[in-house]
Design a protein around this motif. Structure first.
Motif, mmCIF file in Angstrom:
data_model
loop_
_atom_site.group_PDB
_atom_site.id
_atom_site.type_symbol
_atom_site.label_atom_id
_atom_site.label_comp_id
_atom_site.label_asym_id
_atom_site.label_seq_id
_atom_site.Cartn_x
_atom_site.Cartn_y
_atom_site.Cartn_z
ATOM 1 N N ALA A 34 0.839 -1.212 0.000
ATOM 2 C CA ALA A 34 0.000 0.000 0.000
ATOM 3 C C ALA A 34 0.870 1.258 0.000
ATOM 4 O O ALA A 34 0.563 2.239 -0.686
ATOM 5 C CB ALA A 34 -0.929 -0.006 1.210
ATOM 6 N N VAL A 35 1.961 1.223 0.764
ATOM 7 C CA VAL A 35 2.886 2.362 0.811
ATOM 8 C C VAL A 35 3.502 2.582 -0.570
ATOM 9 O O VAL A 35 3.574 3.712 -1.069
ATOM 10 C CB VAL A 35 3.999 2.119 1.872
ATOM 11 N N PHE A 38 0.948 4.044 -2.941
ATOM 12 C CA PHE A 38 0.544 5.409 -2.599
ATOM 13 C C PHE A 38 1.645 6.433 -2.925
ATOM 14 O O PHE A 38 1.356 7.490 -3.494
ATOM 15 C CB PHE A 38 0.205 5.470 -1.105
ATOM 16 N N TYR A 39 2.873 6.113 -2.556
ATOM 17 C CA TYR A 39 3.957 7.102 -2.706
ATOM 18 C C TYR A 39 4.811 6.870 -3.967
ATOM 19 O O TYR A 39 5.048 7.787 -4.735
ATOM 20 C CB TYR A 39 4.877 7.082 -1.477
ATOM 21 N N GLN A 42 3.727 6.884 -8.137
ATOM 22 C CA GLN A 42 3.535 8.141 -8.879
ATOM 23 C C GLN A 42 4.560 8.260 -10.002
ATOM 24 O O GLN A 42 4.265 8.755 -11.081
ATOM 25 C CB GLN A 42 3.701 9.354 -7.955
ATOM 26 N N CYS A 43 5.779 7.832 -9.722
ATOM 27 C CA CYS A 43 6.850 7.907 -10.726
ATOM 28 C C CYS A 43 7.299 6.519 -11.193
ATOM 29 O O CYS A 43 7.648 6.342 -12.361
ATOM 30 C CB CYS A 43 8.061 8.651 -10.165
ATOM 31 N N LEU A 46 2.807 1.347 -10.942
ATOM 32 C CA LEU A 46 2.202 0.396 -10.002
ATOM 33 C C LEU A 46 2.985 -0.913 -9.926
ATOM 34 O O LEU A 46 3.004 -1.571 -8.892
ATOM 35 C CB LEU A 46 0.744 0.129 -10.380
ATOM 36 N N PRO A 53 2.474 7.859 -13.723
ATOM 37 C CA PRO A 53 1.821 8.922 -14.493
ATOM 38 C C PRO A 53 2.637 10.209 -14.610
ATOM 39 O O PRO A 53 2.378 11.019 -15.497
ATOM 40 C CB PRO A 53 0.521 9.175 -13.721
ATOM 41 N N ASN A 54 3.629 10.387 -13.736
ATOM 42 C CA ASN A 54 4.463 11.587 -13.851
ATOM 43 C C ASN A 54 5.453 11.507 -15.008
ATOM 44 O O ASN A 54 6.014 12.523 -15.419
ATOM 45 C CB ASN A 54 5.253 11.822 -12.550
ATOM 46 N N THR A 56 6.142 11.630 -18.216
ATOM 47 C CA THR A 56 5.755 12.033 -19.567
ATOM 48 C C THR A 56 7.027 12.105 -20.417
ATOM 49 O O THR A 56 8.129 11.917 -19.899
ATOM 50 C CB THR A 56 5.095 13.423 -19.529
ATOM 51 N N PHE A 59 9.600 14.332 -18.904
ATOM 52 C CA PHE A 59 10.158 14.075 -17.560
ATOM 53 C C PHE A 59 11.685 14.040 -17.675
ATOM 54 O O PHE A 59 12.223 13.366 -18.555
ATOM 55 C CB PHE A 59 9.617 12.751 -17.016
ATOM 56 N N MET A 96 14.777 14.577 -8.715
ATOM 57 C CA MET A 96 13.389 14.170 -8.970
ATOM 58 C C MET A 96 12.988 13.024 -8.041
ATOM 59 O O MET A 96 11.811 12.789 -7.807
ATOM 60 C CB MET A 96 13.206 13.718 -10.426
ATOM 61 N N PRO A 98 12.513 12.143 -4.558
ATOM 62 C CA PRO A 98 12.421 12.949 -3.329
ATOM 63 C C PRO A 98 13.070 12.260 -2.124
ATOM 64 O O PRO A 98 13.176 11.042 -2.101
ATOM 65 C CB PRO A 98 10.910 13.057 -3.088
ATOM 66 N N ILE B 49 -3.247 5.618 5.204
ATOM 67 C CA ILE B 49 -3.392 5.689 3.751
ATOM 68 C C ILE B 49 -4.820 5.299 3.359
ATOM 69 O O ILE B 49 -5.424 5.928 2.480
ATOM 70 C CB ILE B 49 -2.357 4.764 3.067
ATOM 71 N N LEU B 90 -4.052 6.874 -9.836
ATOM 72 C CA LEU B 90 -2.870 7.100 -10.669
ATOM 73 C C LEU B 90 -3.058 6.584 -12.088
ATOM 74 O O LEU B 90 -2.202 6.779 -12.946
ATOM 75 C CB LEU B 90 -1.642 6.405 -10.048
ATOM 76 N N PRO B 143 11.912 17.983 -5.781
ATOM 77 C CA PRO B 143 11.197 17.368 -6.898
ATOM 78 C C PRO B 143 9.790 17.918 -7.135
ATOM 79 O O PRO B 143 8.965 17.232 -7.733
ATOM 80 C CB PRO B 143 11.122 15.902 -6.452
ATOM 81 N N GLY B 146 8.252 17.473 -10.397
ATOM 82 C CA GLY B 146 8.064 16.083 -10.820
ATOM 83 C C GLY B 146 6.614 15.640 -10.728
ATOM 84 O O GLY B 146 6.188 14.725 -11.436
ATOM 85 N N GLY B 160 5.020 17.145 -13.706
ATOM 86 C CA GLY B 160 4.351 15.852 -13.558
ATOM 87 C C GLY B 160 2.844 15.947 -13.415
ATOM 88 O O GLY B 160 2.278 17.044 -13.419
ATOM 89 N N ARG B 161 2.210 14.790 -13.289
ATOM 90 C CA ARG B 161 0.752 14.748 -13.383
ATOM 91 C C ARG B 161 0.058 14.121 -12.166
ATOM 92 O O ARG B 161 -1.158 14.042 -12.126
ATOM 93 C CB ARG B 161 0.364 13.956 -14.629
ATOM 94 N N SER B 162 0.813 13.686 -11.160
ATOM 95 C CA SER B 162 0.136 13.010 -10.049
ATOM 96 C C SER B 162 -0.440 13.985 -9.022
ATOM 97 O O SER B 162 -1.381 13.651 -8.306
ATOM 98 C CB SER B 162 1.082 12.023 -9.359
ATOM 99 N N MET B 193 0.313 12.193 -0.742
ATOM 100 C CA MET B 193 1.320 11.616 -1.632
ATOM 101 C C MET B 193 2.569 12.496 -1.743
ATOM 102 O O MET B 193 3.598 12.054 -2.237
ATOM 103 C CB MET B 193 0.708 11.413 -3.019
ATOM 104 N N PRO B 195 5.830 14.482 -0.443
ATOM 105 C CA PRO B 195 6.748 14.338 0.696
ATOM 106 C C PRO B 195 6.614 15.488 1.687
ATOM 107 O O PRO B 195 6.228 16.593 1.318
ATOM 108 C CB PRO B 195 8.142 14.368 0.043
#
Lengths: 127, 223
Positions: A34-35, A38-39, A42-43, A46, A53-54, A56, A59, A96, A98, B49, B90, B143, B146, B160-162, B193, B195
């Protein structure tokens, strides 16, 4: 030798027991999944292939593909933990990525390292 | 004495009238079903979450501290996607299907939402301005770009898009809220989501980022 009274001994035992009670519990595999979703997704996407989805065409970097065992084997678990906690620049990589050290617990980060090893099906650099 | 009595009655009437307007806005908010996706009573409720993912839309209990009234009023009448992706998703693009309000409902709900404020946002701290240091942090050092879209060179959309888009965020967000959110993220969004940058960026750095983002506005066309 200094003697410790029975009362003090009990007090110390109680403190130790309380400490054990509140000691960090490792994150379970499902909590870690799940972590990750969730975090990280994004980059990294899944499934961890670096296609979130970030990412592109503009990027600035290619997020790591965790399924690439050859690349993932170059990194030790400590390397992975460092980059998750302190971000890309801590290992001379892109900002990028984090720094998650103020967001995630150490147990969550340890869980993520295991999760990544599960994706790459590799053990990483040892020693 | 007589003047004082009249003034007092007038003030009481005004307060009562504004309270009634807020209540009416709150009634419209509920009647239109807004409360099904947005909660309006603070403090923040999310602890895990799963709590965050269970939400269908952003919390609005501090909307009056976060948004600018003109933007909010315009947006309620003609909502455009703020996030490229569907909320808490996402994989799915934002379907751009947020309900519209019309007529008197727009002002009523805008008034209600602008009355929802947080003491954590201190007024007058952030003045929007061109800020090279903020830009450096936003684009290079951290970031931010990003996950958030912004207008890059020659107005080209980059980033970015998220996360929520920050294109023209200076029209949407209260500059002081941006700073408060960076400095006290857990007050507003305990599970998110993005940081946590507390302890990574100094207060001065955060101020620079807030100034920079608050300055994201459409470029004036040259004549």
């Amino acid at each position: 030798m200094q003697k410790i009274s029975l009362g003090k001994t009990w007090a110390i035992a109680a403190v130790v027991a309380m400490g054990a009670q509140f000691a960090a519990v490792p994150a379970t595999a499902s909590e870690t999944a799940a972590v990750f979703k969730f975090y990280c997704a994004q980059c990294h996407g899944l499934t961890g292939k670096g296609d979130g989805p970030n990412v592109t065409k503009d990027f600035p970097v290619s997020p790591r593909n965790f399924a690439n065992a050859k690349e993932m084997d170059k990194l030790s678990d400590a390397d992975l933990k460092n980059v998750i906690m302190d971000g890309g620049p801590s290992v001379s990589k892109s900002p990028m990525m984090p720094p998650w050290g103020k967001t995630l617990t150490v147990e969550q980060v340890d869980g993520l390292v295991k999760h990544l090893r599960g994706i790459c099906k590799c053990k990483g650099k040892q020693g | 004495m007589r003047h004082l009595a009249v003034a007092t009655i007038g003030a009481v009437f005004l307060i009562a009238a504004s309270g009634a307007a807020l209540a009416a806005g709150g009634d419209v908010f509920e009647a239109k079903g807004c409360g099904e996706c947005h909660y309006t009573q603070g403090p923040a409720r999310e602890k895990t979450i799963d709590d965050q993912l269970a939400k269908k839309g952003p919390e609005l209990w501090y909307a009056g501290s976060k948004f600018q009234k003109k933007w909010l009023t315009d947006w309620l009448a003609d909502p455009k996607p703020i996030r490229p992706m569907k909320f808490n998703d996402l994989m799915v693009e934002n379907p751009a299907d947020h309900p519209k309000l019309s007529g008197g409902d727009v002002a009523a709900v805008a008034g209600f939402l602008m009355g929802l404020t947080s003491d954590a946002v201190k007024a007058g701290k952030v003045k929007p301005k061109k800020n090279p240091k903020g830009r450096q942090i936003f684009i290079k050092k951290m970031p931010c770009s990003g996950c958030h879209q912004y207008a890059g060179r020659k107005g080209k959309i980059a980033g970015g898009r998220s996360g929520p888009s920050l294109v023209d965020a200076g029209l949407r967000l209260n500059p002081d809220w941006i700073l408060a959110y960076l400095q006290q993220p857990k007050v507003f969004k305990p599970v998110k989501m993005m940081p946590v940058f507390v302890g990574l960026l100094s207060d001065k750095d955060m101020l620079n980022v807030a100034r920079y983002v608050a300055n994201f506005k459409p470029k004036k066309k040259k004549r």
